[in-house]
Design a protein around this motif. Structure first.
Motif, PDB file in Angstrom:
ATOM      1  N   GLY A 221     -11.655  -3.924   9.318  1.00 57.18           N
ATOM      2  CA  GLY A 221     -13.108  -3.900   9.443  1.00 57.18           C
ATOM      3  C   GLY A 221     -13.644  -2.618  10.078  1.00 57.18           C
ATOM      4  N   TYR A 222     -12.802  -1.613  10.236  1.00 55.54           N
ATOM      5  CA  TYR A 222     -13.237  -0.354  10.837  1.00 55.54           C
ATOM      6  C   TYR A 222     -13.338   0.703   9.747  1.00 55.54           C
ATOM      7  CZ  TYR A 222     -11.858  -2.547  15.195  1.00 55.54           C
ATOM      8  OH  TYR A 222     -11.743  -3.405  16.255  1.00 55.54           O
ATOM      9  N   GLU A 223     -14.498   0.840   9.196  1.00 55.37           N
ATOM     10  CA  GLU A 223     -14.699   1.878   8.183  1.00 55.37           C
ATOM     11  C   GLU A 223     -14.665   3.223   8.883  1.00 55.37           C
ATOM     12  OE1 GLU A 223     -15.018   1.668   4.876  1.00 55.37           O
ATOM     13  OE2 GLU A 223     -14.812  -0.499   4.917  1.00 55.37           O
ATOM     14  N   LYS A 224     -13.751   4.073   8.514  1.00 54.83           N
ATOM     15  CA  LYS A 224     -13.585   5.366   9.175  1.00 54.83           C
ATOM     16  C   LYS A 224     -13.362   6.420   8.119  1.00 54.83           C
ATOM     17  CE  LYS A 224     -12.730   7.690  13.036  1.00 54.83           C
ATOM     18  NZ  LYS A 224     -13.564   7.787  14.165  1.00 54.83           N
ATOM     19  N   ASP A 225     -14.400   6.979   7.575  1.00 52.49           N
ATOM     20  CA  ASP A 225     -14.251   8.038   6.561  1.00 52.49           C
ATOM     21  C   ASP A 225     -14.998   9.275   6.969  1.00 52.49           C
ATOM     22  OD1 ASP A 225     -12.587   7.065   4.429  1.00 52.49           O
ATOM     23  OD2 ASP A 225     -14.155   5.559   4.105  1.00 52.49           O
TER      24      ASP A 225
ATOM     25  N   SER B 256       4.457  17.450   6.787  1.00 48.42           N
ATOM     26  CA  SER B 256       3.156  17.445   6.121  1.00 48.42           C
ATOM     27  C   SER B 256       2.989  16.225   5.231  1.00 48.42           C
ATOM     28  CB  SER B 256       2.987  18.731   5.305  1.00 48.42           C
ATOM     29  OG  SER B 256       1.802  18.698   4.563  1.00 48.42           O
ATOM     30  N   ARG B 257       4.029  15.898   4.476  1.00 45.92           N
ATOM     31  CA  ARG B 257       3.955  14.730   3.586  1.00 45.92           C
ATOM     32  C   ARG B 257       3.815  13.436   4.386  1.00 45.92           C
ATOM     33  NH1 ARG B 257       8.413  16.203  -1.135  1.00 45.92           N
ATOM     34  NH2 ARG B 257       7.245  17.989  -1.953  1.00 45.92           N
ATOM     35  N   ILE B 258       4.548  13.352   5.481  1.00 42.17           N
ATOM     36  CA  ILE B 258       4.430  12.168   6.341  1.00 42.17           C
ATOM     37  C   ILE B 258       3.023  12.090   6.919  1.00 42.17           C
ATOM     38  CG2 ILE B 258       5.178  11.136   8.533  1.00 42.17           C
ATOM     39  CD1 ILE B 258       8.020  12.140   7.850  1.00 42.17           C
ATOM     40  N   HIS B 259       2.533  13.203   7.416  1.00 38.53           N
ATOM     41  CA  HIS B 259       1.186  13.228   8.001  1.00 38.53           C
ATOM     42  C   HIS B 259       0.132  12.798   6.982  1.00 38.53           C
ATOM     43  CE1 HIS B 259      -2.339  14.513  10.220  1.00 38.53           C
ATOM     44  NE2 HIS B 259      -2.706  15.185   9.152  1.00 38.53           N
ATOM     45  N   ASN B 260       0.191  13.358   5.780  1.00 36.35           N
ATOM     46  CA  ASN B 260      -0.800  13.010   4.753  1.00 36.35           C
ATOM     47  C   ASN B 260      -0.709  11.532   4.364  1.00 36.35           C
ATOM     48  OD1 ASN B 260      -1.783  15.630   4.736  1.00 36.35           O
ATOM     49  ND2 ASN B 260      -0.479  16.271   3.049  1.00 36.35           N
ATOM     50  N   GLY B 261       0.511  11.016   4.273  1.00 39.52           N
ATOM     51  CA  GLY B 261       0.684   9.596   3.976  1.00 39.52           C
ATOM     52  C   GLY B 261       0.145   8.714   5.088  1.00 39.52           C
ATOM     53  N   ILE B 262       0.379   9.115   6.337  1.00 37.07           N
ATOM     54  CA  ILE B 262      -0.114   8.342   7.487  1.00 37.07           C
ATOM     55  C   ILE B 262      -1.637   8.352   7.521  1.00 37.07           C
ATOM     56  CG2 ILE B 262      -0.279   8.359  10.015  1.00 37.07           C
ATOM     57  CD1 ILE B 262       2.693   9.089  10.047  1.00 37.07           C
ATOM     58  N   VAL B 263      -2.227   9.507   7.234  1.00 38.45           N
ATOM     59  CA  VAL B 263      -3.696   9.588   7.191  1.00 38.45           C
ATOM     60  C   VAL B 263      -4.238   8.598   6.166  1.00 38.45           C
ATOM     61  CG1 VAL B 263      -5.634  11.070   6.535  1.00 38.45           C
ATOM     62  CG2 VAL B 263      -3.874  11.936   8.077  1.00 38.45           C
ATOM     63  N   ARG B 264      -3.613   8.575   5.016  1.00 40.29           N
ATOM     64  CA  ARG B 264      -4.060   7.652   3.966  1.00 40.29           C
ATOM     65  C   ARG B 264      -3.854   6.193   4.393  1.00 40.29           C
ATOM     66  NH1 ARG B 264      -2.216   7.971  -2.304  1.00 40.29           N
ATOM     67  NH2 ARG B 264      -3.506   6.261  -3.035  1.00 40.29           N
TER      68      ARG B 264
ATOM     69  N   LYS C  13      -6.454   5.070   6.961  1.00 37.48           N
ATOM     70  CA  LYS C  13      -7.726   4.679   6.338  1.00 37.48           C
ATOM     71  C   LYS C  13      -7.644   3.252   5.808  1.00 37.48           C
ATOM     72  CE  LYS C  13      -9.282   9.293   5.161  1.00 37.48           C
ATOM     73  NZ  LYS C  13      -9.594  10.240   4.089  1.00 37.48           N
ATOM     74  N   ILE C  14      -6.520   2.924   5.203  1.00 39.36           N
ATOM     75  CA  ILE C  14      -6.317   1.565   4.683  1.00 39.36           C
ATOM     76  C   ILE C  14      -6.329   0.564   5.835  1.00 39.36           C
ATOM     77  CG2 ILE C  14      -4.639   0.031   3.583  1.00 39.36           C
ATOM     78  CD1 ILE C  14      -3.728   2.570   1.970  1.00 39.36           C
ATOM     79  N   LEU C  15      -5.619   0.896   6.922  1.00 33.27           N
ATOM     80  CA  LEU C  15      -5.551  -0.007   8.078  1.00 33.27           C
ATOM     81  C   LEU C  15      -6.935  -0.227   8.677  1.00 33.27           C
ATOM     82  CD1 LEU C  15      -2.358   1.312   9.881  1.00 33.27           C
ATOM     83  CD2 LEU C  15      -2.600  -0.809   8.609  1.00 33.27           C
ATOM     84  N   TRP C  16      -7.694   0.845   8.841  1.00 34.96           N
ATOM     85  CA  TRP C  16      -9.020   0.708   9.444  1.00 34.96           C
ATOM     86  C   TRP C  16      -9.936  -0.122   8.560  1.00 34.96           C
ATOM     87  CZ3 TRP C  16      -9.492   6.423  11.311  1.00 34.96           C
ATOM     88  CH2 TRP C  16      -8.864   6.539  12.558  1.00 34.96           C
ATOM     89  N   LYS C  17      -9.880   0.092   7.272  1.00 36.50           N
ATOM     90  CA  LYS C  17     -10.724  -0.699   6.370  1.00 36.50           C
ATOM     91  C   LYS C  17     -10.295  -2.168   6.392  1.00 36.50           C
ATOM     92  CE  LYS C  17     -12.029   3.017   3.310  1.00 36.50           C
ATOM     93  NZ  LYS C  17     -11.881   3.655   2.011  1.00 36.50           N
ATOM     94  N   GLY C  18      -8.984  -2.395   6.426  1.00 39.58           N
ATOM     95  CA  GLY C  18      -8.484  -3.767   6.463  1.00 39.58           C
ATOM     96  C   GLY C  18      -8.837  -4.496   7.740  1.00 39.58           C
TER      97      GLY C  18
ATOM     98  N   GLU D 191       0.832  -1.216   0.000  1.00 43.16           N
ATOM     99  CA  GLU D 191       0.000   0.000   0.000  1.00 43.16           C
ATOM    100  C   GLU D 191       0.860   1.256   0.000  1.00 43.16           C
ATOM    101  OE1 GLU D 191      -3.104   0.271  -0.631  1.00 43.16           O
ATOM    102  OE2 GLU D 191      -3.528  -1.868  -0.552  1.00 43.16           O
ATOM    103  N   ILE D 192       2.000   1.206   0.679  1.00 42.01           N
ATOM    104  CA  ILE D 192       2.911   2.356   0.658  1.00 42.01           C
ATOM    105  C   ILE D 192       3.311   2.670  -0.774  1.00 42.01           C
ATOM    106  CG2 ILE D 192       5.249   3.122   1.278  1.00 42.01           C
ATOM    107  CD1 ILE D 192       4.851   1.696   3.954  1.00 42.01           C
TER     108      ILE D 192
END
Length: 186
Positions: free
Chosen positions: A182-186, A164-172, A175-180, A126-127
């Protein structure tokens, strides 16, 4: 004997207290490290390294602090494991720390979760789907262990841009981790 009393004795140099402390926590640390390394030999080496660090720094442990000693011990052992991965350059093969395990407070903030999960092949893949800028700074920060300033210097960027780039990447990735999980968080 309670942990606090035992630690207090260790902080005064009581060798028997150290022996009891190690005897008490050795199985806990060893099982944790076997779980994340899937290798009993490496787990034993890292367990010894963990206790050497704990013994060396026992006087720095705050008896009146918020962290339980068990949390402190697991944090030291997790850091020994991460150091081992970096030393051995085996981050691609590492097993992630399971944040759903019964060991309390292994990872409490998102950056720790990303660091722990990053070693999982799915997350590494995913990275690769992040923007080139995010991918590069996240790898430099969490895999190479560089500071924000070091990354900025290497890439000729302001520290706040790197952050900022690290933060934006972590946010993304979050979202992938939560969906994986089973935690839909949008």
């Amino acid at each position: 004997m309670e942990d606090k009393e035992l630690i207090r004795k260790c902080q005064t140099g009581d060798k028997e207290a150290f022996y009891e402390l190690i005897s008490r926590y050795h199985p806990f640390v060893y099982k944790f490290l076997v779980k994340i390394t899937e290798d009993e030999g490496i787990a034993e080496d890292l367990t010894q390294e963990t206790f050497l660090k704990i013994i060396k720094n026992i006087d720095k442990y705050d008896l009146d602090g918020k962290a339980k000693f068990s949390t402190y011990v697991i944090t030291v052992s997790k850091n020994c494991y991460i150091d081992y991965i970096r030393r051995e350059k085996k981050w691609m093969q590492a097993i992630p720390i399971d944040e759903n395990s019964n060991i309390e407070d292994i990872s409490t903030n998102v950056e720790d979760l990303v660091l722990d999960k990053m070693y999982n092949q799915d997350i590494i893949e995913e990275i690769e789907n992040l923007t080139d800028e995010q991918k590069l700074v996240i790898k430099m920060k969490y895999i190479e262990g560089l500071t924000l300033k070091e990354i900025g210097d290497k890439l000729n960027l302001e520290t706040k841009t790197v952050k900022s780039r690290i933060h934006n990447g972590i946010v993304r990735l979050r979202k992938i981790l939560w969906k994986g999980d089973g935690y839909e968080k949008d």
